[in-house]
Design a protein around this motif. Structure first.
Motif, PDB file in Angstrom:
ATOM      1  N   ARG A 255      -1.688  -2.900   9.268  1.00 28.19           N
ATOM      2  CA  ARG A 255      -2.021  -1.716   8.409  1.00 28.19           C
ATOM      3  C   ARG A 255      -2.350  -2.239   6.768  1.00 28.19           C
ATOM      4  NH1 ARG A 255       1.500   2.011   7.209  1.00 28.19           N
ATOM      5  NH2 ARG A 255       3.462   1.021   7.675  1.00 28.19           N
ATOM      6  N   ILE A 256      -1.482  -3.103   6.547  1.00 28.65           N
ATOM      7  CA  ILE A 256      -1.576  -3.502   4.997  1.00 28.65           C
ATOM      8  C   ILE A 256      -2.833  -4.284   4.894  1.00 28.65           C
ATOM      9  CG2 ILE A 256      -0.519  -4.775   3.225  1.00 28.65           C
ATOM     10  CD1 ILE A 256       0.973  -1.954   4.483  1.00 28.65           C
ATOM     11  N   GLU A 257      -3.083  -5.286   5.923  1.00 31.11           N
ATOM     12  CA  GLU A 257      -4.407  -5.980   5.959  1.00 31.11           C
ATOM     13  C   GLU A 257      -5.537  -5.037   5.852  1.00 31.11           C
ATOM     14  OE1 GLU A 257      -4.014 -10.046   8.513  1.00 31.11           O
ATOM     15  OE2 GLU A 257      -3.859  -8.051   9.550  1.00 31.11           O
ATOM     16  N   ARG A 258      -5.588  -3.954   6.595  1.00 30.16           N
ATOM     17  CA  ARG A 258      -6.955  -3.084   6.580  1.00 30.16           C
ATOM     18  C   ARG A 258      -6.859  -2.334   5.265  1.00 30.16           C
ATOM     19  NH1 ARG A 258      -5.039  -1.722  11.840  1.00 30.16           N
ATOM     20  NH2 ARG A 258      -4.044  -0.002  11.051  1.00 30.16           N
ATOM     21  N   LEU A 259      -5.545  -2.096   4.700  1.00 27.51           N
ATOM     22  CA  LEU A 259      -5.847  -1.424   3.287  1.00 27.51           C
ATOM     23  C   LEU A 259      -6.453  -2.543   2.381  1.00 27.51           C
ATOM     24  CD1 LEU A 259      -4.596   0.855   1.379  1.00 27.51           C
ATOM     25  CD2 LEU A 259      -2.745  -0.673   1.071  1.00 27.51           C
ATOM     26  N   LEU A 260      -5.835  -3.563   2.209  1.00 29.56           N
ATOM     27  CA  LEU A 260      -6.509  -4.636   1.448  1.00 29.56           C
ATOM     28  C   LEU A 260      -7.928  -4.887   1.771  1.00 29.56           C
ATOM     29  CD1 LEU A 260      -3.599  -7.086   1.660  1.00 29.56           C
ATOM     30  CD2 LEU A 260      -4.230  -5.840  -0.460  1.00 29.56           C
ATOM     31  N   SER A 261      -8.484  -4.888   2.765  1.00 32.59           N
ATOM     32  CA  SER A 261      -9.841  -5.149   3.187  1.00 32.59           C
ATOM     33  C   SER A 261     -10.805  -4.077   2.883  1.00 32.59           C
ATOM     34  CB  SER A 261      -9.928  -5.401   4.778  1.00 32.59           C
ATOM     35  OG  SER A 261      -9.261  -6.654   4.955  1.00 32.59           O
ATOM     36  N   THR A 262     -10.176  -2.635   3.078  1.00 32.89           N
ATOM     37  CA  THR A 262     -11.188  -1.634   2.868  1.00 32.89           C
ATOM     38  C   THR A 262     -11.030  -0.581   1.632  1.00 32.89           C
ATOM     39  OG1 THR A 262      -9.636  -0.096   3.893  1.00 32.89           O
ATOM     40  CG2 THR A 262     -11.271  -1.308   5.410  1.00 32.89           C
ATOM     41  N   ASP A 263      -9.908  -0.934   0.999  1.00 38.57           N
ATOM     42  CA  ASP A 263      -9.845   0.059  -0.353  1.00 38.57           C
ATOM     43  C   ASP A 263     -10.486  -0.768  -1.658  1.00 38.57           C
ATOM     44  OD1 ASP A 263      -8.803   1.474  -2.644  1.00 38.57           O
ATOM     45  OD2 ASP A 263      -7.098   1.976  -1.746  1.00 38.57           O
ATOM     46  N   SER A 264     -11.481  -0.362  -2.213  1.00 41.32           N
ATOM     47  CA  SER A 264     -12.200  -1.233  -3.127  1.00 41.32           C
ATOM     48  C   SER A 264     -11.533  -0.984  -4.543  1.00 41.32           C
ATOM     49  CB  SER A 264     -13.541  -0.718  -3.349  1.00 41.32           C
ATOM     50  OG  SER A 264     -13.743   0.657  -3.602  1.00 41.32           O
ATOM     51  N   SER A 265     -10.482   0.115  -4.741  1.00 42.74           N
ATOM     52  CA  SER A 265      -9.827   0.075  -5.857  1.00 42.74           C
ATOM     53  C   SER A 265      -8.759  -0.824  -6.114  1.00 42.74           C
ATOM     54  CB  SER A 265      -9.099   1.485  -5.952  1.00 42.74           C
ATOM     55  OG  SER A 265      -8.014   1.517  -5.045  1.00 42.74           O
ATOM     56  N   ILE A 266      -8.299  -1.528  -5.103  1.00 43.88           N
ATOM     57  CA  ILE A 266      -7.385  -2.575  -5.279  1.00 43.88           C
ATOM     58  C   ILE A 266      -7.912  -3.921  -5.707  1.00 43.88           C
ATOM     59  CG2 ILE A 266      -5.960  -4.045  -3.993  1.00 43.88           C
ATOM     60  CD1 ILE A 266      -5.548  -1.831  -1.738  1.00 43.88           C
ATOM     61  N   THR A 267      -7.124  -4.186  -6.734  1.00 48.81           N
ATOM     62  CA  THR A 267      -7.540  -5.308  -7.775  1.00 48.81           C
ATOM     63  C   THR A 267      -6.642  -6.553  -7.864  1.00 48.81           C
ATOM     64  OG1 THR A 267      -6.788  -4.332  -9.797  1.00 48.81           O
ATOM     65  CG2 THR A 267      -9.408  -4.042  -9.188  1.00 48.81           C
ATOM     66  N   MET A 268      -5.474  -6.057  -7.369  1.00 47.77           N
ATOM     67  CA  MET A 268      -4.392  -7.260  -7.336  1.00 47.77           C
ATOM     68  C   MET A 268      -3.369  -7.214  -6.098  1.00 47.77           C
ATOM     69  SD  MET A 268      -1.406  -7.814 -10.261  1.00 47.77           S
ATOM     70  CE  MET A 268      -2.379  -8.411 -11.506  1.00 47.77           C
ATOM     71  N   LEU A 269      -2.868  -8.009  -5.672  1.00 45.60           N
ATOM     72  CA  LEU A 269      -2.141  -8.193  -4.495  1.00 45.60           C
ATOM     73  C   LEU A 269      -0.886  -9.327  -5.135  1.00 45.60           C
ATOM     74  CD1 LEU A 269      -0.976  -8.132  -1.718  1.00 45.60           C
ATOM     75  CD2 LEU A 269      -2.227 -10.318  -1.466  1.00 45.60           C
ATOM     76  N   VAL A 270       0.382  -8.595  -5.236  1.00 42.69           N
ATOM     77  CA  VAL A 270       1.625  -9.175  -5.452  1.00 42.69           C
ATOM     78  C   VAL A 270       2.286  -9.522  -3.944  1.00 42.69           C
ATOM     79  CG1 VAL A 270       3.585  -9.661  -6.753  1.00 42.69           C
ATOM     80  CG2 VAL A 270       1.766  -8.307  -7.477  1.00 42.69           C
ATOM     81  N   ASN A 271       2.347 -10.546  -3.362  1.00 50.71           N
ATOM     82  CA  ASN A 271       2.970 -11.172  -2.267  1.00 50.71           C
ATOM     83  C   ASN A 271       4.622 -11.613  -2.851  1.00 50.71           C
ATOM     84  OD1 ASN A 271       1.452 -11.084   0.068  1.00 50.71           O
ATOM     85  ND2 ASN A 271       0.416 -12.467  -0.559  1.00 50.71           N
ATOM     86  N   ASN A 272       5.363 -10.624  -2.803  1.00 44.37           N
ATOM     87  CA  ASN A 272       6.820 -10.804  -3.284  1.00 44.37           C
ATOM     88  C   ASN A 272       7.692 -10.431  -2.114  1.00 44.37           C
ATOM     89  OD1 ASN A 272       9.122 -10.751  -5.156  1.00 44.37           O
ATOM     90  ND2 ASN A 272       9.446  -8.447  -3.986  1.00 44.37           N
ATOM     91  N   ALA A 273       7.332  -9.863  -1.152  1.00 42.90           N
ATOM     92  CA  ALA A 273       8.297  -9.798   0.256  1.00 42.90           C
ATOM     93  C   ALA A 273       8.980 -11.145   0.768  1.00 42.90           C
ATOM     94  CB  ALA A 273       7.588  -8.790   1.229  1.00 42.90           C
TER      95      ALA A 273
END
Length: 274
Positions: A99-117
């Motif tokens: 689900r999170i992969e699809r979000l990152l691949s399809t939502d063009s508003s996303i400009t940053m990913l913080v991999n903190n988990a």
């Protein structure tokens, strides 16, 4: 709460303003896009959510604890007037990770990913807890890699984006308690260094943050020694994130909580501050 911001505790967009609100009240072009922060319910992740919102980002919080994320989103919406979304997800679960992969691949508003988990696994190499080890590998290594791949492909296609990998100082400063956790942190640093080279000319920034283990909330799971005093610890975590973001502004590839550990950086990291 700023006027015009709806609240919907049941929907995907839990807190925050509409695009019309952001245009009319904040001004066109104010938003720097949306930042996805994993492990965002508390600790380092919560500090990233707060400071990125203060810098003009909308934020998607990703973690397992929905109640804490709801409380955080409510407080930060009132404080920053940015838009917050909550996604409850266990990154050790294949379905949630996809689900999170699809979000990152399809939502063009996303400009940053913080991999903190992350999940702590401070066990010696010859004292394995197979479940804890498998969970740590699934979240700290596999999920981070897959989310990084999804984000980097999307960002490169738009020639805009930033990826922040929150690992641990044990990547370069090993101790006898590091075990598999330290090995995974070293992988994150090496993998990110390679990716940094590949993406440097495609408009994608990448940074690795190496805090001391005591600053990572999941170190409590791994039975690491916590810093004394909750308030002083909270201040230290906020300063850690502030230092890392200031370093990102300057083009640093590796950021640490303090300069006293900079001599721990291997030669392989030299020349990657720009």
């Amino acid at each position: 709460m700023a006027p015009g911001i709806p609240q919907n505790y049941d929907g995907f967009r839990v807190y925050g303003g509409s695009s019309a609100y952001r245009r009319d009240v904040l001004g066109e072009g104010f938003s720097k896009g949306t930042a996805v922060v994993t492990g965002a319910s508390s600790g380092v992740g919560a500090c990233y959510a707060e400071q990125l919102a203060e810098r003009g980002f909308d934020v998607i919080l990703v973690a397992r604890n929905r109640a804490r994320m709801n409380a955080l989103a409510s407080r930060l919406t009132d404080k920053t007037h940015r838009s917050f979304e909550v996604m409850q997800a266990d990154l050790a679960s294949t379905d949630d990770l996809e689900r999170i992969e699809r979000l990152l691949s399809t939502d063009s508003s996303i400009t940053m990913l913080v991999n903190n988990a992350g999940i702590g696994a401070a066990v010696g190499s010859f004292e394995p807890d197979s479940y804890q080890v498998s969970q740590s590998i699934a979240v700290n290594l596999a999920a981070l890699t897959r989310l990084t791949l999804a984000a980097s492909a999307a960002f490169a296609s738009r020639r805009r984006g930033t990826i922040i990998q929150v690992a641990s100082l044990t990547a370069v400063k090993w101790d006898f308690q590091s075990g598999i956790f330290g090995a995974i942190a070293a992988y994150v640093l090496a993998y990110s260094r390679s990716l940094h080279q590949e993406l440097s000319d495609q408009g994608v920034r990448l940074q690795v943050v190496l805090p001391e283990p005591k600053y990572r909330r999941f170190s409590e799971v791994a039975k690491q020694v916590a810093s004394p005093g909750r308030r002083s610890h909270a201040r230290s975590v906020k300063q850690l994130v502030r230092t890392a973001l200031n370093g990102l502004d300057k083009g640093e590839f590796v950021s640490m909580a303090s300069t006293r550990h900079r001599n721990a950086l291997p030669d392989a990291c030299a020349g990657f501050d720009a």
